[in-house]
Motif scaffolding. Sequence first.
Motif: not given
Length: 288
Positions: A60-75
């Motif tokens: 969903x976030x990619x579809x909205x055009x949002x990008x982020x650095x990897x790795x994603x933090x998992x709590x």
Amino acid sequence: MRYVTRFAPSPTGPLHLGHAFSALTAFRRAQERNGKFLLRIEDGDTSRCRPEWEALIYADLRWLGITWPEPVLHITAREDIYASALQRLDEMGLIYPCSCTRRDIQNAMSAPQEGAPLHQDFGPDGIIYPGTCRTRSIESFKPGEAIRLDMAKAVDFLGDVNRLSWQETGPYETGTHHLDAAHLIHGVGDIVLARKEIGTAAYHLSVVLDDAAQGVTEAVRGADLMEATQIHRLLQALLDLPEIAYHHHRLNRDENGKRLAKRADAKAIAKFREEGLSPDEVKALIGL
Ligand code: GLU
């Protein structure tokens, strides 16, 4: 200092329009400031979180055009950090285990005057805890119990807490806010910091530790968390974490004023996607 913000969803279901608004607001604020937008998966409630919901969040976030650095933090990878923060608060003499259920708390509130109407004070986390377990020590903790912060002791420990402040950068109550000792003790009370196991941090504890670990300088989130900010500022001071700014944005409501995020039938972003709406059309639905 470089601007850093984050979007921190829990993978317990599909993202709705309210989530899209929050993620897009944070992403845009980072872009406008040449800063960083980070993603954090708040998967602490393992009974409700599912990998398929997490996969849908990314889609969903990619579809909205949002990008982020990897790795994603998992709590869920951070239990040791939460456990050592609790240990530190214990060494400061500020926490205790609590076995009270919601029913126990309600009964304790009504017991003094049998038959009298229930008098309850509400804080940011619901009914203010009456303190039944406050004299217990951590050694008596049993798995399944909660751990609470002794708010009066925490306030006392910090000395003049009213000097502690933070910046609100959102559209409501914009500007400098200060902690208020009396309000923390009587209007917030002994909040829960962990549930069931030491290390299974409750939201207030994990959020301050995670924002600090990710180097967040401004938390962007819904206005429903405005009242929780005083708790977060207090925990930052107790744990020597940096002060950050808070941007509480408006909540998206349906035509009857009900919050979209809380509506069982609120339409998932994925549904709009399946129906053939474009990302821009979805953004227009939330006024972006
Ligand atoms: N997981 C929390 C929520 O979805 C994040 C709150 C925050 O951004 O501090 O409400």
